[in-house]
Design a protein around this motif. Structure first.
Motif, PDB file in Angstrom:
ATOM      1  N   PRO A  75      47.927  37.006  46.210  1.00  0.00           N
ATOM      2  CA  PRO A  75      46.578  37.204  45.279  1.00  0.00           C
ATOM      3  C   PRO A  75      46.938  35.893  44.290  1.00  0.00           C
ATOM      4  CG  PRO A  75      48.213  38.907  44.442  1.00  0.00           C
ATOM      5  CD  PRO A  75      49.031  38.187  45.830  1.00  0.00           C
ATOM      6  N   VAL A  76      45.627  35.281  43.890  1.00  0.00           N
ATOM      7  CA  VAL A  76      45.575  34.231  43.115  1.00  0.00           C
ATOM      8  C   VAL A  76      44.813  34.637  41.770  1.00  0.00           C
ATOM      9  CG1 VAL A  76      44.716  31.804  42.617  1.00  0.00           C
ATOM     10  CG2 VAL A  76      45.630  32.531  44.896  1.00  0.00           C
ATOM     11  N   TRP A  77      45.256  34.452  40.649  1.00  0.00           N
ATOM     12  CA  TRP A  77      44.640  34.989  39.477  1.00  0.00           C
ATOM     13  C   TRP A  77      44.434  33.695  38.537  1.00  0.00           C
ATOM     14  CZ3 TRP A  77      45.678  40.036  37.190  1.00  0.00           C
ATOM     15  CH2 TRP A  77      46.260  41.071  38.115  1.00  0.00           C
ATOM     16  N   ALA A  78      43.040  33.773  38.215  1.00  0.00           N
ATOM     17  CA  ALA A  78      42.677  32.713  37.631  1.00  0.00           C
ATOM     18  C   ALA A  78      41.430  32.983  36.598  1.00  0.00           C
ATOM     19  CB  ALA A  78      42.268  31.249  38.327  1.00  0.00           C
ATOM     20  N   ILE A  92      41.176  34.330  50.437  1.00  0.00           N
ATOM     21  CA  ILE A  92      42.254  34.330  49.323  1.00  0.00           C
ATOM     22  C   ILE A  92      41.933  35.581  48.656  1.00  0.00           C
ATOM     23  CG2 ILE A  92      43.161  33.409  47.233  1.00  0.00           C
ATOM     24  CD1 ILE A  92      42.932  30.672  48.828  1.00  0.00           C
ATOM     25  N   GLU A  93      42.642  36.487  47.931  1.00  0.00           N
ATOM     26  CA  GLU A  93      42.388  37.426  47.102  1.00  0.00           C
ATOM     27  C   GLU A  93      42.208  36.926  45.682  1.00  0.00           C
ATOM     28  OE1 GLU A  93      44.186  41.802  45.163  1.00  0.00           O
ATOM     29  OE2 GLU A  93      45.250  40.548  46.993  1.00  0.00           O
ATOM     30  N   LYS A  94      41.184  37.077  45.115  1.00  0.00           N
ATOM     31  CA  LYS A  94      40.939  36.320  43.832  1.00  0.00           C
ATOM     32  C   LYS A  94      40.911  37.334  42.559  1.00  0.00           C
ATOM     33  CE  LYS A  94      38.554  32.436  45.879  1.00  0.00           C
ATOM     34  NZ  LYS A  94      37.252  31.941  45.855  1.00  0.00           N
ATOM     35  N   LYS A  95      41.749  37.148  41.721  1.00  0.00           N
ATOM     36  CA  LYS A  95      41.964  38.228  40.550  1.00  0.00           C
ATOM     37  C   LYS A  95      41.410  37.460  39.306  1.00  0.00           C
ATOM     38  CE  LYS A  95      44.509  41.532  42.616  1.00  0.00           C
ATOM     39  NZ  LYS A  95      44.335  42.967  42.510  1.00  0.00           N
ATOM     40  N   ARG A  96      40.198  37.888  38.906  1.00  0.00           N
ATOM     41  CA  ARG A  96      39.630  36.944  37.827  1.00  0.00           C
ATOM     42  C   ARG A  96      40.327  37.469  36.398  1.00  0.00           C
ATOM     43  NH1 ARG A  96      33.250  35.654  37.153  1.00  0.00           N
ATOM     44  NH2 ARG A  96      33.180  35.145  34.863  1.00  0.00           N
ATOM     45  N   ILE A  97      40.545  36.596  35.798  1.00  0.00           N
ATOM     46  CA  ILE A  97      41.206  36.975  34.418  1.00  0.00           C
ATOM     47  C   ILE A  97      40.059  36.307  33.068  1.00  0.00           C
ATOM     48  CG2 ILE A  97      43.478  36.851  35.090  1.00  0.00           C
ATOM     49  CD1 ILE A  97      43.744  34.155  33.520  1.00  0.00           C
ATOM     50  N   CYS A  98      40.070  36.892  32.109  1.00  0.00           N
ATOM     51  CA  CYS A  98      39.543  36.777  30.769  1.00  0.00           C
ATOM     52  C   CYS A  98      40.573  35.612  30.041  1.00  0.00           C
ATOM     53  CB  CYS A  98      38.657  37.853  30.167  1.00  0.00           C
ATOM     54  SG  CYS A  98      38.253  37.512  28.579  1.00  0.00           S
ATOM     55  N   SER A  99      40.283  34.587  29.497  1.00  0.00           N
ATOM     56  CA  SER A  99      41.041  33.642  28.918  1.00  0.00           C
ATOM     57  C   SER A  99      41.485  34.383  27.243  1.00  0.00           C
ATOM     58  CB  SER A  99      40.748  32.295  28.827  1.00  0.00           C
ATOM     59  OG  SER A  99      39.388  32.312  28.202  1.00  0.00           O
ATOM     60  N   ALA A 119      38.863  20.545  31.973  1.00  0.00           N
ATOM     61  CA  ALA A 119      38.395  21.202  33.114  1.00  0.00           C
ATOM     62  C   ALA A 119      37.674  22.458  32.729  1.00  0.00           C
ATOM     63  CB  ALA A 119      40.005  22.000  33.761  1.00  0.00           C
ATOM     64  N   ARG A 120      37.406  23.260  33.945  1.00  0.00           N
ATOM     65  CA  ARG A 120      35.998  23.997  33.488  1.00  0.00           C
ATOM     66  C   ARG A 120      36.395  25.188  32.401  1.00  0.00           C
ATOM     67  NH1 ARG A 120      31.981  24.829  38.264  1.00  0.00           N
ATOM     68  NH2 ARG A 120      31.964  22.788  39.116  1.00  0.00           N
ATOM     69  N   GLU A 121      37.519  25.802  32.775  1.00  0.00           N
ATOM     70  CA  GLU A 121      38.029  27.080  31.800  1.00  0.00           C
ATOM     71  C   GLU A 121      39.575  27.095  31.907  1.00  0.00           C
ATOM     72  OE1 GLU A 121      36.505  30.745  32.951  1.00  0.00           O
ATOM     73  OE2 GLU A 121      37.010  31.668  30.903  1.00  0.00           O
ATOM     74  N   PRO A 122      39.989  25.933  31.206  1.00  0.00           N
ATOM     75  CA  PRO A 122      41.465  25.969  31.199  1.00  0.00           C
ATOM     76  C   PRO A 122      42.321  26.862  30.637  1.00  0.00           C
ATOM     77  CG  PRO A 122      40.683  24.095  30.192  1.00  0.00           C
ATOM     78  CD  PRO A 122      39.635  24.750  30.453  1.00  0.00           C
ATOM     79  N   SER A 123      43.295  27.545  30.799  1.00  0.00           N
ATOM     80  CA  SER A 123      44.112  28.370  30.145  1.00  0.00           C
ATOM     81  C   SER A 123      45.694  28.165  30.465  1.00  0.00           C
ATOM     82  CB  SER A 123      43.991  29.768  30.475  1.00  0.00           C
ATOM     83  OG  SER A 123      42.817  30.542  30.440  1.00  0.00           O
TER      84      SER A 123
END
Ligand SMILES: [Zn+2]
Ligand SMILES: [Zn+2]
Length: 252
Positions: A75-78, A92-99, A119-123
């Motif tokens: 899984p990919v978290w971003a 790809i299994e996408k795991k969306r995070i809040c920054s 970048a668009r939403e760098p954390s």
């Protein structure tokens, strides 16, 4: 908790963070073959990784993620912004995070925080096992009170020392690129990194790693000296995550 670097710099970044049975790969800017070889060098393998966490969509952080995640079903978290850049491909299994919101992956708690970078939403992240904290800060053009708050009182810190300003100014880059790298949404100079470090509570700090050094516009000795001066320690105490050699496992 322990961490290691597969390599750090504009030709590819990847960091491992491990706690108990959980192993996270933070960014992967290397090809599959390179990644597998660099993991083997650290006496581990992609099969041991539980998830990939991405800081932002620049190629030196994301180029290897899609293929690796597909091959090993990771899984990919971003952030939503990083996913929206659409650099990973399908399947790809996408795991969306809040920054701004803390989350857990297995035994590791992750506190993201937004940073000024083009970048668009760098954390960037602080990793915790409930006791010790490891802070990661690269790809940031300028300091913010928020990032300083997040990185205060860490036990270990990986801190960008991208360039020596004079070497960048006198270097071969075209003016537009010099402005981008040195700008408020670019990368930290040694002086900027030292300035941030000096503003943090470093009373618990036992590990300090200079990272994302430019191979053209910096040297390990300059980066180490800049951070060592703030800490009042010898330069040798400051480790460097090298582009080619990375950095071996360090316990936090
Ligand atoms: Zn980068
Ligand atoms: Zn970047």
């Amino acid at each position: 908790m322990r961490f290691a670097s597969l390599g750090s710099g504009s030709r590819g970044n990847a960091t491992l963070v491990e706690q108990g049975d959980t192993c996270l790969l933070v960014d992967c800017g290397f090809s599959m073959k390179e990644t597998e070889a660099r993991l083997a060098r650290l006496a581990t393998s992609a099969a041991a990784i539980d998830a990939v966490l991405i800081t932002h969509e620049h190629g030196d952080h994301i180029n290897g993620v899609g293929a690796l995640a597909r091959k090993y079903s990771l899984p990919v978290w971003a952030t939503g912004g990083t996913f929206a850049a659409d650099r990973l491909g399908e399947g790809i299994e996408k795991k969306r995070i809040c920054s701004h919101s803390v989350f857990a992956i297995g035994d590791i708690e992750v506190q993201p925080f937004p940073v000024p970078h083009d970048a668009r939403e760098p954390s960037q992240f602080v990793f915790s096992n409930g006791d010790k904290r490891l802070g990661l800060l690269t790809d940031v053009g300028s300091r913010t009170p928020h990032l300083e708050e997040q990185l205060s009182a860490c036990d270990a810190l990986i801190l960008e020392c991208n360039h020596d300003k004079a070497m960048l100014d006198n270097g071969e880059y075209p003016l537009s690129l010099k402005r981008r790298v040195g700008g408020d949404h670019g990368h930290l100079s040694n002086v900027q990194a030292a300035d941030i470090l000096g503003r943090l509570d470093t009373s618990k700090l036992t590990q300090l790693v200079a990272a994302h050094l430019s191979e053209k516009h910096n040297t390990p000795a300059l980066a180490q000296a800049a951070l060592a001066e703030v800490m009042g320690c010898s330069s040798d105490w400051v480790a460097v995550a090298d582009q080619q050699r990375g950095l071996g496992w360090r316990d936090v």
